[in-house]
Design a protein around this motif. Structure first.
Motif, PDB file in Angstrom:
ATOM      1  N   VAL A   1       8.658 -20.786   9.770  1.00  0.00           N
ATOM      2  CA  VAL A   1       7.868 -19.548   9.814  1.00  0.00           C
ATOM      3  C   VAL A   1       6.424 -19.884   9.471  1.00  0.00           C
ATOM      4  O   VAL A   1       6.164 -20.811   8.700  1.00  0.00           O
ATOM      5  CB  VAL A   1       8.382 -18.506   8.788  1.00  0.00           C
ATOM      6  N   GLN A   2       5.484 -19.129  10.039  1.00  0.00           N
ATOM      7  CA  GLN A   2       4.076 -19.236   9.649  1.00  0.00           C
ATOM      8  C   GLN A   2       3.734 -17.989   8.835  1.00  0.00           C
ATOM      9  O   GLN A   2       3.430 -16.935   9.397  1.00  0.00           O
ATOM     10  CB  GLN A   2       3.170 -19.353  10.875  1.00  0.00           C
ATOM     11  N   PRO A   3       3.780 -18.087   7.489  1.00  0.00           N
ATOM     12  CA  PRO A   3       3.640 -16.892   6.640  1.00  0.00           C
ATOM     13  C   PRO A   3       2.333 -16.136   6.823  1.00  0.00           C
ATOM     14  O   PRO A   3       2.302 -14.912   6.699  1.00  0.00           O
ATOM     15  CB  PRO A   3       3.737 -17.476   5.219  1.00  0.00           C
ATOM     16  N   SER A   4       1.234 -16.846   7.080  1.00  0.00           N
ATOM     17  CA  SER A   4      -0.074 -16.177   7.135  1.00  0.00           C
ATOM     18  C   SER A   4      -0.362 -15.539   8.490  1.00  0.00           C
ATOM     19  O   SER A   4      -1.364 -14.846   8.648  1.00  0.00           O
ATOM     20  CB  SER A   4      -1.184 -17.177   6.792  1.00  0.00           C
ATOM     21  N   TYR A   5       0.513 -15.764   9.493  1.00  0.00           N
ATOM     22  CA  TYR A   5       0.259 -15.249  10.832  1.00  0.00           C
ATOM     23  C   TYR A   5       0.224 -13.724  10.823  1.00  0.00           C
ATOM     24  O   TYR A   5       1.123 -13.055  10.325  1.00  0.00           O
ATOM     25  CB  TYR A   5       1.342 -15.729  11.805  1.00  0.00           C
ATOM     26  N   GLY A   6      -0.848 -13.154  11.375  1.00  0.00           N
ATOM     27  CA  GLY A   6      -0.958 -11.708  11.515  1.00  0.00           C
ATOM     28  C   GLY A   6      -1.419 -10.974  10.274  1.00  0.00           C
ATOM     29  O   GLY A   6      -1.495  -9.747  10.278  1.00  0.00           O
ATOM     30  N   LEU A   7      -1.758 -11.705   9.209  1.00  0.00           N
ATOM     31  CA  LEU A   7      -2.223 -11.063   7.981  1.00  0.00           C
ATOM     32  C   LEU A   7      -3.717 -11.265   7.801  1.00  0.00           C
ATOM     33  O   LEU A   7      -4.206 -12.398   7.855  1.00  0.00           O
ATOM     34  CB  LEU A   7      -1.490 -11.647   6.757  1.00  0.00           C
ATOM     35  N   THR A   8      -4.442 -10.187   7.562  1.00  0.00           N
ATOM     36  CA  THR A   8      -5.869 -10.297   7.255  1.00  0.00           C
ATOM     37  C   THR A   8      -6.055 -10.416   5.742  1.00  0.00           C
ATOM     38  O   THR A   8      -5.142 -10.133   4.962  1.00  0.00           O
ATOM     39  CB  THR A   8      -6.631  -9.055   7.751  1.00  0.00           C
ATOM     40  N   ASP A   9      -7.246 -10.829   5.337  1.00  0.00           N
ATOM     41  CA  ASP A   9      -7.543 -10.917   3.905  1.00  0.00           C
ATOM     42  C   ASP A   9      -7.392  -9.563   3.232  1.00  0.00           C
ATOM     43  O   ASP A   9      -6.923  -9.462   2.089  1.00  0.00           O
ATOM     44  CB  ASP A   9      -8.963 -11.446   3.691  1.00  0.00           C
ATOM     45  N   GLU A  10      -7.795  -8.500   3.936  1.00  0.00           N
ATOM     46  CA  GLU A  10      -7.695  -7.161   3.370  1.00  0.00           C
ATOM     47  C   GLU A  10      -6.231  -6.764   3.154  1.00  0.00           C
ATOM     48  O   GLU A  10      -5.893  -6.121   2.156  1.00  0.00           O
ATOM     49  CB  GLU A  10      -8.372  -6.146   4.295  1.00  0.00           C
ATOM     50  N   GLN A  11      -5.345  -7.147   4.082  1.00  0.00           N
ATOM     51  CA  GLN A  11      -3.923  -6.828   3.926  1.00  0.00           C
ATOM     52  C   GLN A  11      -3.310  -7.585   2.750  1.00  0.00           C
ATOM     53  O   GLN A  11      -2.500  -7.036   2.006  1.00  0.00           O
ATOM     54  CB  GLN A  11      -3.177  -7.152   5.219  1.00  0.00           C
ATOM     55  N   VAL A  12      -3.697  -8.847   2.605  1.00  0.00           N
ATOM     56  CA  VAL A  12      -3.204  -9.644   1.471  1.00  0.00           C
ATOM     57  C   VAL A  12      -3.638  -9.004   0.161  1.00  0.00           C
ATOM     58  O   VAL A  12      -2.826  -8.824  -0.768  1.00  0.00           O
ATOM     59  CB  VAL A  12      -3.716 -11.092   1.559  1.00  0.00           C
ATOM     60  N   GLU A  13      -4.908  -8.638   0.077  1.00  0.00           N
ATOM     61  CA  GLU A  13      -5.423  -8.013  -1.141  1.00  0.00           C
ATOM     62  C   GLU A  13      -4.714  -6.691  -1.413  1.00  0.00           C
ATOM     63  O   GLU A  13      -4.365  -6.376  -2.559  1.00  0.00           O
ATOM     64  CB  GLU A  13      -6.928  -7.778  -1.016  1.00  0.00           C
ATOM     65  N   GLY A  14      -4.475  -5.919  -0.350  1.00  0.00           N
ATOM     66  CA  GLY A  14      -3.784  -4.649  -0.512  1.00  0.00           C
ATOM     67  C   GLY A  14      -2.368  -4.822  -1.036  1.00  0.00           C
ATOM     68  O   GLY A  14      -1.904  -4.053  -1.892  1.00  0.00           O
ATOM     69  N   MET A  15      -1.654  -5.852  -0.560  1.00  0.00           N
ATOM     70  CA  MET A  15      -0.286  -6.115  -1.024  1.00  0.00           C
ATOM     71  C   MET A  15      -0.279  -6.504  -2.499  1.00  0.00           C
ATOM     72  O   MET A  15       0.610  -6.096  -3.260  1.00  0.00           O
ATOM     73  CB  MET A  15       0.349  -7.215  -0.172  1.00  0.00           C
ATOM     74  N   ILE A  16      -1.280  -7.276  -2.903  1.00  0.00           N
ATOM     75  CA  ILE A  16      -1.364  -7.681  -4.315  1.00  0.00           C
ATOM     76  C   ILE A  16      -1.679  -6.478  -5.198  1.00  0.00           C
ATOM     77  O   ILE A  16      -1.053  -6.273  -6.247  1.00  0.00           O
ATOM     78  CB  ILE A  16      -2.425  -8.782  -4.494  1.00  0.00           C
ATOM     79  N   LEU A  17      -2.644  -5.657  -4.770  1.00  0.00           N
ATOM     80  CA  LEU A  17      -3.010  -4.481  -5.564  1.00  0.00           C
ATOM     81  C   LEU A  17      -1.854  -3.484  -5.660  1.00  0.00           C
ATOM     82  O   LEU A  17      -1.644  -2.866  -6.711  1.00  0.00           O
ATOM     83  CB  LEU A  17      -4.242  -3.803  -4.954  1.00  0.00           C
ATOM     84  N   ASP A  18      -1.083  -3.339  -4.566  1.00  0.00           N
ATOM     85  CA  ASP A  18       0.091  -2.459  -4.601  1.00  0.00           C
ATOM     86  C   ASP A  18       1.102  -2.925  -5.642  1.00  0.00           C
ATOM     87  O   ASP A  18       1.730  -2.123  -6.332  1.00  0.00           O
ATOM     88  CB  ASP A  18       0.766  -2.405  -3.226  1.00  0.00           C
ATOM     89  N   SER A  19       1.247  -4.252  -5.746  1.00  0.00           N
ATOM     90  CA  SER A  19       2.205  -4.783  -6.722  1.00  0.00           C
ATOM     91  C   SER A  19       1.761  -4.471  -8.140  1.00  0.00           C
ATOM     92  O   SER A  19       2.598  -4.255  -9.026  1.00  0.00           O
ATOM     93  CB  SER A  19       2.377  -6.298  -6.530  1.00  0.00           C
ATOM     94  N   PHE A  20       0.437  -4.454  -8.380  1.00  0.00           N
ATOM     95  CA  PHE A  20      -0.068  -4.073  -9.704  1.00  0.00           C
ATOM     96  C   PHE A  20       0.218  -2.601  -9.982  1.00  0.00           C
ATOM     97  O   PHE A  20       0.698  -2.229 -11.054  1.00  0.00           O
ATOM     98  CB  PHE A  20      -1.584  -4.316  -9.795  1.00  0.00           C
ATOM     99  N   ASP A  21      -0.089  -1.762  -8.979  1.00  0.00           N
ATOM    100  CA  ASP A  21       0.050  -0.318  -9.167  1.00  0.00           C
ATOM    101  C   ASP A  21       1.502   0.106  -9.375  1.00  0.00           C
ATOM    102  O   ASP A  21       1.774   1.054 -10.126  1.00  0.00           O
ATOM    103  CB  ASP A  21      -0.525   0.428  -7.954  1.00  0.00           C
ATOM    104  N   GLN A  22       2.428  -0.582  -8.700  1.00  0.00           N
ATOM    105  CA  GLN A  22       3.835  -0.176  -8.736  1.00  0.00           C
ATOM    106  C   GLN A  22       4.674  -1.043  -9.667  1.00  0.00           C
ATOM    107  O   GLN A  22       5.909  -0.925  -9.664  1.00  0.00           O
ATOM    108  CB  GLN A  22       4.427  -0.257  -7.313  1.00  0.00           C
ATOM    109  N   ALA A  23       4.041  -1.890 -10.457  1.00  0.00           N
ATOM    110  CA  ALA A  23       4.771  -2.880 -11.256  1.00  0.00           C
ATOM    111  C   ALA A  23       5.815  -2.249 -12.174  1.00  0.00           C
ATOM    112  O   ALA A  23       6.965  -2.696 -12.238  1.00  0.00           O
ATOM    113  CB  ALA A  23       3.783  -3.720 -12.067  1.00  0.00           C
TER     114      ALA A  23
END
Length: 325
Positions: A188-210
């Motif tokens: 698998v190519q994990p980074s395929y189709g992901l923008t920097d903004e999407q990566v940041e959004g996924m990380i911030l969501d994990s903080f908010d919903q921790a």
């Protein structure tokens, strides 16, 4: 500020250990942002880089390193890291992270799992990316099956799952049942189709919903454990050891079983945990008698593993985190 604190935590560094903080473009031009950064890192940030030139400068430095280095770059080392954690889905829809976020590439890690279903011959591997605790909230990367696992009692198979990210960022996932040698793999190519903004959004969501994610994970894992002990109890009640218990002991165990079955339907982790511990404690004598019976059977030359389990279920089932090293 939140992501900055998380970066410090991930790297095991304190603010005073940072040599310099560089701010480039965007919101970093806002005086309040600069003041917050200065307060966190206890030093004035470097703000002199032109945002229109900074990417070209970085590319030039990396090109120099790759082409053989010069005196200016001889002590520089550029390390690539994986932006999000990688793992698989385990029993109950929980995410088990195998390679953690910010791991240096190339990276490799291995985890061991087992089955939850008697005679299971097919194991579904669901590869995930993200920081959330539940599989449904993470990014699905791939699915594949480990087939041909010999039918064994639940908990007996030793399934090794290995994640390897090569220097090109390609993820290689291998699942192997160690007793039989059956193996399956996928790339698998994990980074395929992901923008920097999407990566940041996924990380911030994990903080908010921790907090809520952790509560849900605790609840699911407690229910999984409850189902495991209840299944084990059903086996015990069908064994000769059950008839050796006093009638009062049998009734007490049945009452504890009833309480656990009712409690596991609720959304209270503490109550489920309490009911599990009570049933565990109440069945200690039954477990001892079952062990004595198993030993006696083995001494008579009868191997319990020789009992025919049939072909076992052919459909995919989730896997559980193994208890062994």
């Amino acid at each position: 500020v939140g992501p900055c604190k998380q970066v410090l935590k991930d790297s095991n560094l304190r603010p005073e250990q940072i040599d310099e903080v560089v701010l480039v473009g965007g919101s970093t031009r806002i005086p309040k942002v600069r003041a917050l950064v200065e307060g966190l890192f206890q030093r004035k940030p470097h703000i002199d880089l032109n945002p229109d030139e900074v990417v070209a400068l970085g590319a030039a430095v990396q090109a120099n390193i790759l082409s053989g280095r010069s005196e200016a770059t001889q002590d520089m080392l550029l390390l690539d890291v994986t932006p999000l954690s990688l793992g698989i889905e385990v029993a109950g829809g929980v995410t088990d992270k195998i390679i953690l976020r910010n791991s240096t590439i190339p990276a490799s890690a291995t985890q061991h799992y087992t089955t939850q279903v008697e005679g299971q011959t097919n194991v579904a591997i669901h590869v995930l990316q993200g920081e959330r605790e539940l599989a449904k909230d993470c990014r699905s990367l791939a699915r594949f099956d480990l087939k041909g696992v010999p039918p064994m009692p639940a908990g007996m198979p030793r399934i090794e799952v290995k994640f390897l990210i090569d220097a090109n960022g390609i993820l290689h996932v291998t699942a192997r049942e160690q007793r039989s040698g059956k193996e399956a793999e996928i790339e698998v190519q994990p980074s395929y189709g992901l923008t920097d903004e999407q990566v940041e959004g996924m990380i911030l969501d994990s903080f908010d919903q921790a907090e809520e994610d952790f509560r849900q994970r605790q609840l699911i894992e407690a229910r999984n454990e409850a189902q495991t002990i209840l299944a084990a109890l059903e086996k015990g009640k069908n064994s000769p050891a059950w008839d050796e218990l006093l009638r009062d002991d049998q009734q007490r165990i049945q009452e504890l079983e009833r309480v656990l079955r009712e409690t596991e339907k609720l959304d209270d982790y503490a109550d489920i945990r309490k009911a599990i511990d009570a049933l565990n404690q109440g069945t200690m004598r039954l477990a001892e008698l079952m062990m004595d019976t198993a030993v006696a059977t083995a001494l008579k030359g009868k191997n319990m593993d020789d009992a025919s389990l049939g072909k076992g279920p052919q459909s995919s089932h989730p896997i559980a985190k193994a208890d062994f090293e």
